[in-house]
Design a protein around this motif. Structure first.
Motif, PDB file in Angstrom:
ATOM      1  N   VAL A 250       9.549  -5.369 -25.424  1.00  0.00           N
ATOM      2  CA  VAL A 250       8.680  -6.549 -25.511  1.00  0.00           C
ATOM      3  C   VAL A 250       7.444  -6.261 -24.655  1.00  0.00           C
ATOM      4  N   ASP A 251       6.402  -5.771 -25.288  1.00  0.00           N
ATOM      5  CA  ASP A 251       5.266  -5.211 -24.552  1.00  0.00           C
ATOM      6  C   ASP A 251       4.549  -6.224 -23.673  1.00  0.00           C
ATOM      7  N   VAL A 252       4.609  -7.500 -24.019  1.00  0.00           N
ATOM      8  CA  VAL A 252       3.909  -8.506 -23.229  1.00  0.00           C
ATOM      9  C   VAL A 252       4.464  -8.589 -21.807  1.00  0.00           C
ATOM     10  N   LEU A 253       5.695  -8.134 -21.611  1.00  0.00           N
ATOM     11  CA  LEU A 253       6.276  -8.181 -20.268  1.00  0.00           C
ATOM     12  C   LEU A 253       5.429  -7.420 -19.256  1.00  0.00           C
ATOM     13  N   TYR A 254       4.826  -6.326 -19.687  1.00  0.00           N
ATOM     14  CA  TYR A 254       4.091  -5.474 -18.744  1.00  0.00           C
ATOM     15  C   TYR A 254       2.750  -6.080 -18.350  1.00  0.00           C
ATOM     16  N   ASP A 255       2.275  -7.037 -19.107  1.00  0.00           N
ATOM     17  CA  ASP A 255       1.062  -7.769 -18.741  1.00  0.00           C
ATOM     18  C   ASP A 255       1.369  -8.940 -17.819  1.00  0.00           C
ATOM     19  N   ARG A 256       2.599  -9.434 -17.876  1.00  0.00           N
ATOM     20  CA  ARG A 256       2.901 -10.707 -17.217  1.00  0.00           C
ATOM     21  C   ARG A 256       3.821 -10.606 -16.002  1.00  0.00           C
ATOM     22  N   LEU A 257       4.605  -9.518 -15.894  1.00  0.00           N
ATOM     23  CA  LEU A 257       5.645  -9.515 -14.876  1.00  0.00           C
ATOM     24  C   LEU A 257       5.127  -9.420 -13.452  1.00  0.00           C
ATOM     25  N   GLN A 258       4.078  -8.654 -13.223  1.00  0.00           N
ATOM     26  CA  GLN A 258       3.561  -8.605 -11.847  1.00  0.00           C
ATOM     27  C   GLN A 258       3.193 -10.001 -11.363  1.00  0.00           C
ATOM     28  N   GLY A 259       2.571 -10.788 -12.229  1.00  0.00           N
ATOM     29  CA  GLY A 259       2.200 -12.155 -11.873  1.00  0.00           C
ATOM     30  C   GLY A 259       3.392 -13.069 -11.694  1.00  0.00           C
ATOM     31  N   ALA A 260       4.529 -12.735 -12.342  1.00  0.00           N
ATOM     32  CA  ALA A 260       5.734 -13.540 -12.187  1.00  0.00           C
ATOM     33  C   ALA A 260       6.530 -13.148 -10.949  1.00  0.00           C
ATOM     34  N   ILE A 261       6.420 -11.892 -10.539  1.00  0.00           N
ATOM     35  CA  ILE A 261       7.141 -11.427  -9.352  1.00  0.00           C
ATOM     36  C   ILE A 261       6.406 -11.824  -8.076  1.00  0.00           C
ATOM     37  N   ALA A 262       5.094 -11.654  -8.058  1.00  0.00           N
ATOM     38  CA  ALA A 262       4.294 -11.782  -6.837  1.00  0.00           C
ATOM     39  C   ALA A 262       4.517 -13.088  -6.085  1.00  0.00           C
TER      40      ALA A 262
END
Length: 296
Positions: A250-262
C-alpha cells in the motif's frame, strides 16, 4: 558458495538457493499442508527440487518460521501455524534431511535480508515489520539478528495497541488468547475487516473508486500503525523501519507514516525513514539463506 533457505509461510512454503551476490539460482514453492509430518516431507521435497534447479548440494539449511524457539525447552512456541507449537521442528528437519538446520523467526529473516542488501543496507539498526496475514517484527544491529535473552526480541505483533481510544478497547479476540494485540489491528485481514471488505486489495480498489468509508478505514489503519511503530522507536530508535508483507504494497503508507509516528514518539525530532522491503516477498527466504555465514 550457494546458500539454501526455506520460508515457512501459513499458506505456502518456499525454498530458494542464492549465490554469493545474493541472486536467486533456484526458487520453488508448494502449498503448506497444514499438518506437521506432512510439512516435514514438503520441506524435504522442496530442498531436493531447489538442489536440482541450482545444480548444487544443500550442505546447510536456513529456515524462517512464524514463531520462535524456547531457550528453555527447545520447542517451537508462538507460531500462528499452531501445529508447529510444541515441536522440535529444527531438530526433526535435521534428522529428516541429514544436514544442519538453523532456524529463526520469519520477521528476523526479513530484517536480515533487507539489512544485508535491501532497504536497510548500510544502516546500523534495522527494524523490520511483517504486515501480512499476521504481524511480527525483527531487529538487526550491525548485520546481526538480535534474539534477546529469552529468544523473542521483536515479537511486536502480540503487544497491545498503544494509547487505545474508547472504541478500540478491549479490542478483537486474538488467536493467542488475548484481546487487542497489534495483529488484530494492523495485519492485512484486520485492515480489510475494519473496512468491511473481503481483503486489502478490494479495500484499496474501493478507495480508488472514491468510497469514503474505505478511505476512513485507511486513515484509522495509518493512525494505528503509527502509534504501534512509535513504541518501537521509543525503545530502540532504529535507523530505518522496513515494511514487508501484503500491506507493505500500500504505497500511500510511505507518504503518511512518518507524520503518524512523529506525534507519538517521546522526542522533539523524528527523521527515521519508513521504507518498503526492496526484495518484497523474497526477503523471507533470502534472509533464511543468509542465516549461515559464508565461512560456516
Amino acid at each position: 558458495m550457494i546458500r539454501f533457505g526455506i520460508d515457512f509461510g501459513g499458506t505456502k512454503i518456499e525454498a530458494a538457493a542464492i549465490d554469493e551476490s545474493g541472486a536467486f539460482v533456484a526458487r520453488v514453492r508448494k502449498p503448506n499442508p497444514g499438518e506437521y509430518k506432512a510439512a516435514l516431507e514438503v520441506v524435504a521435497e522442496l530442498v531436493a527440487d531447489a538442489e536440482a534447479m541450482a545444480g548444487a548440494s544443500c550442505a546447510r539449511l536456513g529456515l524462517g518460521i512464524p514463531g520462535s524457539i524456547s531457550p528453555r525447552s527447545g520447542l517451537i512456541r508462538n507460531a500462528n501455524s499452531v501445529y508447529l507449537n510444541g515441536q522440535r521442528f529444527g531438530e526433526d528437519l535435521e534428522q529428516r534431511l541429514a544436514r544442519p538446520v538453523r532456524l529463526t523467526n520469519d520477521a528476523n529473516c526479513l530484517a536480515l535480508s533487507e539489512a544485508a542488501d535491501g532497504a536497510g543496507a548500510g544502516e546500523g539498526v534495522v527494524f523490520a515489520a511483517i504486515l501480512g496475514t499476521g504481524c511480527g517484527g525483527g531487529v538487526v544491529v550491525d548485520g546481526k539478528i538480535i534474539d534477546g535473552r529469552n529468544g523473542f526480541a521483536g515479537e511486536w505483533g502480540h503487544s497491545p495497541l498503544p494509547w487505545p481510544k474508547p472504541e478500540e478497547y478491549p479490542g478483537p479476540d486474538c488467536w493467542c488468547g488475548r484481546k487487542g494485540c497489534l495483529e488484530t489491528w494492523i495485519a492485512g485481514p484486520s485492515f480489510a475487516r475494519d473496512a468491511g471488505f473481503p481483503n486489502g486489495q478490494a479495500t484499496m480498489e474501493a478507495i480508488a473508486a472514491g468510497d469514503a468509508s474505505a478511505a476512513a478505514a485507511l486513515d484509522r489503519y495509518v493512525d494505528r500503525l503509527g502509534r504501534a511503530l512509535a513504541v518501537v522507536c521509543d525503545l530502540i530508535d532504529p535507523d530505518v523501519i522496513v515494511l514487508g508483507g501484503g500491506m507493505s504494497n500500500v504505497d500511500v503508507l510511505y507518504d503518511r507514516l512518518q507524520g503518524a509516528i512523529a506525534p507519538n514518539v517521546f522526542s522533539d525530532v523524528f527523521e527515521t525513514p519508513v521504507r518498503k522491503a526492496i526484495h518484497g516477498d523474497s526477503s523471507g527466504v533470502r534472509g533464511a539463506a543468509w542465516l549461515w555465514p559464508q565461512e560456516a
